[in-house]
Scaffold this active site. Structure first.
Site, mmCIF file in Angstrom:
data_model
loop_
_atom_site.group_PDB
_atom_site.id
_atom_site.type_symbol
_atom_site.label_atom_id
_atom_site.label_comp_id
_atom_site.label_asym_id
_atom_site.label_seq_id
_atom_site.Cartn_x
_atom_site.Cartn_y
_atom_site.Cartn_z
ATOM 1 N N SER A 133 0.959 -1.246 0.008
ATOM 2 C CA SER A 133 -0.074 0.047 -0.089
ATOM 3 C C SER A 133 0.819 1.165 0.088
ATOM 4 O O SER A 133 0.447 2.422 -0.525
ATOM 5 C CB SER A 133 -0.862 0.014 1.016
ATOM 6 O OG SER A 133 -0.403 0.339 2.422
ATOM 7 N N LEU A 168 19.093 -5.529 4.969
ATOM 8 C CA LEU A 168 20.104 -5.552 3.971
ATOM 9 C C LEU A 168 21.425 -5.722 4.437
ATOM 10 O O LEU A 168 21.807 -5.278 5.571
ATOM 11 C CB LEU A 168 19.900 -4.180 3.306
ATOM 12 C CG LEU A 168 18.534 -4.043 2.294
ATOM 13 C CD1 LEU A 168 18.249 -2.294 2.160
ATOM 14 C CD2 LEU A 168 18.622 -4.681 1.033
ATOM 15 N N ASN A 217 13.531 4.272 4.455
ATOM 16 C CA ASN A 217 12.519 3.192 4.973
ATOM 17 C C ASN A 217 11.363 3.805 5.797
ATOM 18 O O ASN A 217 11.370 4.975 6.183
ATOM 19 C CB ASN A 217 13.271 2.268 5.950
ATOM 20 C CG ASN A 217 12.354 1.139 6.534
ATOM 21 O OD1 ASN A 217 11.520 0.505 5.854
ATOM 22 N ND2 ASN A 217 12.434 0.747 7.749
ATOM 23 N N HIS A 272 8.707 3.171 9.034
ATOM 24 C CA HIS A 272 8.608 2.266 10.245
ATOM 25 C C HIS A 272 7.420 2.725 10.914
ATOM 26 O O HIS A 272 7.150 4.075 11.087
ATOM 27 C CB HIS A 272 9.779 2.347 10.916
ATOM 28 C CG HIS A 272 9.745 1.388 12.166
ATOM 29 N ND1 HIS A 272 9.944 0.306 11.903
ATOM 30 C CD2 HIS A 272 9.362 1.590 13.384
ATOM 31 C CE1 HIS A 272 9.923 -0.388 13.263
ATOM 32 N NE2 HIS A 272 9.623 0.737 14.103
HETATM 33 C C1 GRF Z 1 3.854 -0.721 6.709
HETATM 34 O O1 GRF Z 1 3.269 -0.807 7.965
HETATM 35 C C2 GRF Z 1 5.373 -0.378 7.068
HETATM 36 O O2 GRF Z 1 5.677 0.664 8.003
HETATM 37 C C3 GRF Z 1 6.058 -1.438 7.530
HETATM 38 O O3 GRF Z 1 5.564 -2.379 6.653
HETATM 39 C C4 GRF Z 1 4.099 -2.104 6.298
HETATM 40 C C5 GRF Z 1 3.965 -2.289 4.999
HETATM 41 O O4 GRF Z 1 2.740 -2.252 4.430
HETATM 42 N N1 GRF Z 1 7.541 -1.382 7.147
HETATM 43 P P1 GRF Z 1 2.337 -2.092 2.968
HETATM 44 O O5 GRF Z 1 3.056 -3.301 2.167
HETATM 45 O O6 GRF Z 1 3.113 -0.723 2.409
HETATM 46 O O7 GRF Z 1 1.015 -1.724 2.688
#
Ligand code: GRF
Length: 205
Positions: A13, A98, A112, A114
């Site tokens: 997403s 990584l 990234n 988080h």
């Molecule tokens: C998100 O909550 C992100 O913060 C974490 O993994 C999840 C990924 O969700 N690192 P999506 O695949 O982007 O929907």
């Protein structure tokens, strides 16, 4: 123009949202490729529908951190001209660590997202960690990736209030909404050269 690669492992997403924002908000980047380490990642189809090239570099079952796998990623990234000179790599739910070699190669060019206000609740299941700890506020963070786990310089954060009756799912949903706001913003700042790192502090202009 900056060539960006988005690395995913599942739903995608954040990836979808970045790709849509790039178009809508005219962020000066070329979405070069979406790479997944999972062949069945839902995000792959979404990327294809949005007209972005996809690649699978299937992982070896290890948690990551090894150059043998990461060098395959580098080959793919080079194929799409995502280079240490003009590339940006966005990790968006990429469930692999990584290697230090990879991070060094793309130093300052890996972002990234988080789902917590770092440095609180790094690693996995951050929403669950937040609920179990009993914090009143949590949120999300976009940061540069360094050799540690979720320890790199912080670019943007957004705070989410925790409700008494929150479950991991309800909290994750509200955090995700904020993730979708700040990740494209961070990409835009990077693309426009508005992030300068002084020490470990990104200064935004
Ligand atoms: C998100 O909550 C992100 O913060 C974490 O993994 C999840 C990924 O969700 N690192 P999506 O695949 O982007 O929907």
């Amino acid at each position: 123009m900056l060539n960006i690669a988005i690395l995913i492992s599942g739903r995608g997403s954040n990836m979808e949202n970045i790709l849509k924002s790039v178009k809508k908000n005219k962020i000066p980047v070329n979405p070069a490729v979406v790479i997944s380490n999972k062949p069945d990642a839902k995000g792959l189809k979404i990327a294809q529908k949005l007209g972005v090239k996809t690649e699978i570099v299937e992982s070896d079952g290890l948690k990551g951190g090894n150059w043998e796998y990461d060098s395959k990623l580098v080959s793919i990234l080079e194929k799409y001209k995502v280079t240490p000179q003009n590339g940006l790599i966005c990790l968006a739910g990429f469930m692999r660590i990584l290697s230090p070699e990879f991070i060094k190669h793309y130093k300052g060019r890996i972002l990234n997202i988080h789902p917590a206000i770092l440095p609180s609740f790094p690693g996995l299941h951050s929403q669950k960690q937040a609920l179990e700890y009993g914090v009143k506020y949590t949120g999300c963070t976009v940061h540069f990736v360094d050799e540690g786990i979720d320890t790199g310089p912080i670019i943007l954060q957004s705070v989410v209030k925790v409700k008494d009756d929150d479950t991991e799912e309800t909290l994750a949903k509200r955090i995700l909404k904020q993730e979708h706001k700040i990740y494209p913003k961070a990409v835009k700042l990077f693309a426009n050269g508005k992030i300068k790192i002084v020490g470990r502090k990104p200064i935004l202009s």
